[in-house]
Design a protein around this motif. Structure first.
Motif, PDB file in Angstrom:
ATOM      1  N   GLU A  51       9.177  26.869  12.018  1.00 32.71           N
ATOM      2  CA  GLU A  51       9.541  26.277  10.734  1.00 32.71           C
ATOM      3  C   GLU A  51      10.237  24.920  10.896  1.00 32.71           C
ATOM      4  N   SER A  52      10.902  24.742  12.020  1.00 34.79           N
ATOM      5  CA  SER A  52      11.672  23.506  12.223  1.00 34.79           C
ATOM      6  C   SER A  52      10.964  22.515  13.143  1.00 34.79           C
ATOM      7  N   THR A  53       9.737  22.801  13.549  1.00 33.30           N
ATOM      8  CA  THR A  53       9.043  21.962  14.531  1.00 33.30           C
ATOM      9  C   THR A  53       8.947  20.483  14.136  1.00 33.30           C
ATOM     10  N   PRO A  54       8.529  20.128  12.898  1.00 35.58           N
ATOM     11  CA  PRO A  54       8.466  18.694  12.549  1.00 35.58           C
ATOM     12  C   PRO A  54       9.807  17.983  12.724  1.00 35.58           C
ATOM     13  N   ALA A  55      10.889  18.645  12.306  1.00 35.07           N
ATOM     14  CA  ALA A  55      12.219  18.042  12.446  1.00 35.07           C
ATOM     15  C   ALA A  55      12.625  17.951  13.912  1.00 35.07           C
ATOM     16  N   LEU A 100       2.145  18.006  12.305  1.00 33.66           N
ATOM     17  CA  LEU A 100       2.733  19.344  12.284  1.00 33.66           C
ATOM     18  C   LEU A 100       3.294  19.678  10.910  1.00 33.66           C
ATOM     19  N   ASP A 101       3.742  18.657  10.177  1.00 35.87           N
ATOM     20  CA  ASP A 101       4.311  18.891   8.848  1.00 35.87           C
ATOM     21  C   ASP A 101       3.236  19.285   7.839  1.00 35.87           C
ATOM     22  N   LYS A 102       1.968  18.931   8.104  1.00 28.46           N
ATOM     23  CA  LYS A 102       0.870  19.235   7.175  1.00 28.46           C
ATOM     24  C   LYS A 102       0.265  20.608   7.428  1.00 28.46           C
ATOM     25  N   ARG A 103       0.664  21.213   8.544  1.00 28.96           N
ATOM     26  CA  ARG A 103       0.081  22.516   8.875  1.00 28.96           C
ATOM     27  C   ARG A 103       0.605  23.625   7.966  1.00 28.96           C
ATOM     28  N   LEU A 155      13.474  14.554  18.614  1.00 32.61           N
ATOM     29  CA  LEU A 155      13.135  14.222  19.998  1.00 32.61           C
ATOM     30  C   LEU A 155      12.691  12.765  20.108  1.00 32.61           C
ATOM     31  N   THR A 156      12.013  12.269  19.082  1.00 34.76           N
ATOM     32  CA  THR A 156      11.592  10.865  19.076  1.00 34.76           C
ATOM     33  C   THR A 156      12.802   9.940  19.075  1.00 34.76           C
ATOM     34  N   VAL A 157      13.768  10.253  18.222  1.00 33.86           N
ATOM     35  CA  VAL A 157      15.007   9.464  18.174  1.00 33.86           C
ATOM     36  C   VAL A 157      15.714   9.505  19.526  1.00 33.86           C
ATOM     37  N   THR A 158      15.766  10.691  20.121  1.00 36.39           N
ATOM     38  CA  THR A 158      16.428  10.852  21.416  1.00 36.39           C
ATOM     39  C   THR A 158      15.689  10.095  22.508  1.00 36.39           C
ATOM     40  N   ILE A 184      20.869  20.691  13.442  1.00 36.87           N
ATOM     41  CA  ILE A 184      20.620  20.231  12.071  1.00 36.87           C
ATOM     42  C   ILE A 184      19.244  20.690  11.594  1.00 36.87           C
ATOM     43  N   ALA A 185      18.239  20.579  12.472  1.00 37.61           N
ATOM     44  CA  ALA A 185      16.875  20.990  12.115  1.00 37.61           C
ATOM     45  C   ALA A 185      16.816  22.486  11.804  1.00 37.61           C
TER      46      ALA A 185
END
Length: 222
Positions: free
Chosen positions: A146-150, A219-222, A155-158, A115-116
């Protein structure tokens, strides 16, 4: 005061159980991240429009992911007893829980990875192709960054799901807080033990959630 409120709680044993839960969680998250990322990449890259589009490879990967996602975790542990005994040498203890935790968690995370990756702007990928980028460059320089934040959020949910899995694994002798709550709390009618184990598990979940949210925002702000 603590002894008065929780007379059946043995602090040393509780610390050992907490350490076992943290051990199972850390290494299962690590294994899940590695194998789940590989499976998720394979699902995305071999899927429709993927750079390695292949119906057969995609079907096989999706079938593997779907089957192991569908099996309830407690049943998965039992099914993997022969596999665990062969590779680990025992079916009891924190180490013996790791194969089931990873095999149960990786397919779940693989779908979140897929999905990410699908959320990555197609224009960026096309631009990389137009510049003559190789497949490896597209994967490691475009898709994953590009998908690192997602990916971190997934991974947090998992990781939180895996913490609950460790509690389930404890019921059949894997150790940890689940084991302690069931054998030393529930079976002995010592519900103060169950309560303390529950509080500790909730704290561990909050810590993982905080770390995951913090890393994802940074990571999303980078």
């Amino acid at each position: 005061m603590f002894e008065q409120l929780f007379p059946n709680v043995q602090v040393d044993d509780m610390i050992t159980a907490t350490n076992e839960t943290l051990f199972m969680t850390f290494f299962s998250v690590l294994g899940t991240f590695i194998f789940g990322l590989l499976l998720g990449l394979l699902l995305y890259l071999t899927g429709p429009g993927g750079i390695w589009q292949n119906k057969i490879a995609n079907w096989i990967t999706a079938a593997f992911v779907n089957v192991f996602r569908a099996i309830p975790f407690i049943i998965l542990i039992l099914l993997l007893f022969p596999f665990t005994d062969f590779f680990v040498g025992t079916i009891r203890g924190p180490s013996a829980a790791l194969p089931a935790l990873i095999i149960g968690g990786a397919p779940f995370y693989a779908r979140l990875v897929e999905i990410a990756l699908k959320e990555v702007d197609k224009g960026v990928i096309e631009a990389a192709k137009a510049m003559g980028a190789k497949y490896r460059t597209i994967i490691f320089k475009v898709l994953l960054p590009e998908s690192t934040p997602a990916l971190i959020s997934g991974l947090t949910v998992t990781a939180i799901a895996l913490i609950s899995y460790t509690a389930v694994a404890g019921v059949i002798g894997a150790g940890g807080l689940g084991d302690f709550a069931y054998f030393y709390g529930f079976q002995r009618n010592s519900f103060d033990v169950v309560f303390v184990c529950t509080v500790l598990i909730v704290i561990i979940v909050f810590v993982f959630q905080f770390i995951g949210d913090f890393a994802s925002r940074k990571l999303d702000k980078r």
